[in-house]
Write an enzyme that holds these catalytic residues in place. Structure first.
Site, PDB file in Angstrom:
ATOM      1  N   LEU A 154       0.879  -1.163   0.000  1.00  0.00           N
ATOM      2  CA  LEU A 154       0.000   0.000   0.000  1.00  0.00           C
ATOM      3  C   LEU A 154       0.918   1.216   0.000  1.00  0.00           C
ATOM      4  CD1 LEU A 154      -2.978   0.911   0.107  1.00  0.00           C
ATOM      5  CD2 LEU A 154      -2.744   1.061   2.592  1.00  0.00           C
ATOM      6  N   ASP A 155       0.800   2.052  -1.028  1.00  0.00           N
ATOM      7  CA  ASP A 155       1.751   3.146  -1.217  1.00  0.00           C
ATOM      8  C   ASP A 155       1.871   4.025   0.026  1.00  0.00           C
ATOM      9  OD1 ASP A 155       2.278   2.356  -3.822  1.00  0.00           O
ATOM     10  OD2 ASP A 155       0.671   3.596  -4.656  1.00  0.00           O
ATOM     11  N   ARG A 156       3.023   4.650   0.136  1.00  0.00           N
ATOM     12  CA  ARG A 156       3.297   5.520   1.274  1.00  0.00           C
ATOM     13  C   ARG A 156       2.245   6.615   1.413  1.00  0.00           C
ATOM     14  NH1 ARG A 156       8.567   9.550   1.540  1.00  0.00           N
ATOM     15  NH2 ARG A 156       8.122  10.513   3.564  1.00  0.00           N
ATOM     16  N   ASP A 157       1.782   7.152   0.286  1.00  0.00           N
ATOM     17  CA  ASP A 157       0.805   8.248   0.343  1.00  0.00           C
ATOM     18  C   ASP A 157      -0.633   7.750   0.323  1.00  0.00           C
ATOM     19  OD1 ASP A 157       1.040   7.343  -2.222  1.00  0.00           O
ATOM     20  OD2 ASP A 157       1.185   9.304  -3.161  1.00  0.00           O
ATOM     21  N   SER A 158      -0.844   6.450   0.544  1.00  0.00           N
ATOM     22  CA  SER A 158      -2.193   5.888   0.652  1.00  0.00           C
ATOM     23  C   SER A 158      -2.431   5.434   2.086  1.00  0.00           C
ATOM     24  CB  SER A 158      -2.368   4.712  -0.311  1.00  0.00           C
ATOM     25  OG  SER A 158      -2.192   5.135  -1.654  1.00  0.00           O
TER      26      SER A 158
END
Length: 248
Positions: free
Chosen positions: A44-48
């Protein structure tokens, strides 16, 4: 015993336990999860934000994260503007990205999720452009796929929260918290069957022949079978007995 946990990942947290090679280490899963020997099942992306699953079992990890299994993942997506019916249909039909067409998805406008936590820092807001929420369900896991899909229909993503993976959801789990889940049964590969198909006598005879081995005269003799053709065999004649007449 296998273990499966869920975690509600905050914004700006790396989906891993270490941050090597950085002068200023960033927040990682180790800042929130003190459970040893578990690893993320998918990223899960850092900005998600939102749901992550972690397990200590490699087979379960592969079963959850392998795109071939087409496990659905639902996202709450805050986008710039309000997508019309055509834009939503484009998401459902599949969007042409640089790495190919996406699989058909489920996409619907929705209200802002109830009891949604505040994001730090907050999203960028434009007074002249409204924003809206989409509930988007996909069965793939391409790099930054959801963001690229909404950008392709003209509605950039402002905030992205993963709500569910398969049967598991964020329900009842506060941000930055984790808990244990019941470990599901992971189906294994089907075992090959060595039974011949019904009525397929040719296959059955072939397999029976391989099992019993080659039929040689010695084997046949041991089994009480005929050892070969009847040519050249001399059939013993029964002796004739002349009839004797009694004297008259």
């Amino acid at each position: 015993m296998a273990r499966l946990i869920r975690f509600n990942k905050p914004f700006d947290v790396l989906p891993q336990f270490t941050d090597r090679g950085q002068e200023t280490p960033r927040k990682t899963l180790s800042d929130f999860i003190d459970c040893p020997d578990v690893y993320p099942a998918g990223r899960l992306d850092r900005d998600s934000e939102g749901l992550m699953l972690l397990t200590d079992t490699g087979r379960l990890q592969a079963w959850i994260s392998d795109p071939a299994h087409k496990m659905p993942k639902t996202y709450w997506v805050q986008v710039e503007g309000k997508p019309d019916a055509g834009a939503l249909q484009a998401l459902r039909d599949g969007v042409d990205l640089k790495d190919g067409m996406t699989r058909p998805a489920k996409a619907d406008l929705t209200d802002e999720p109830a009891d949604l936590w505040a994001r730090t820092p907050p999203i960028r807001v434009r007074k002249s452009i409204p924003d809206s929420w989409i509930a988007l369900t996909i069965t793939e896991g391409r790099n930054r796929q959801v963001r690229r899909m909404t950008a392709a229909i003209g509605h950039p993503t402002l905030r992205l929260i993963r709500y569910s993976i398969g049967i598991w959801t964020l329900d009842g789990l506060s941000q930055a918290k984790w808990d244990d889940l019941e470990v599901p049964h992971v189906p294994g590969p089907a075992k090959p069957s060595f039974k011949p198909a019904r009525g397929n006598t040719a296959v059955a005879k072939s397999r029976a022949g391989k099992k019993n081995g080659p039929s040689t005269p010695e084997h046949a003799a041991n089994r009480g079978q005929k050892t070969g053709p009847t040519e050249g065999r001399v059939k013993a004649k029964k002796p004739r007995h002349k009839s004797r007449r009694s004297p008259s």
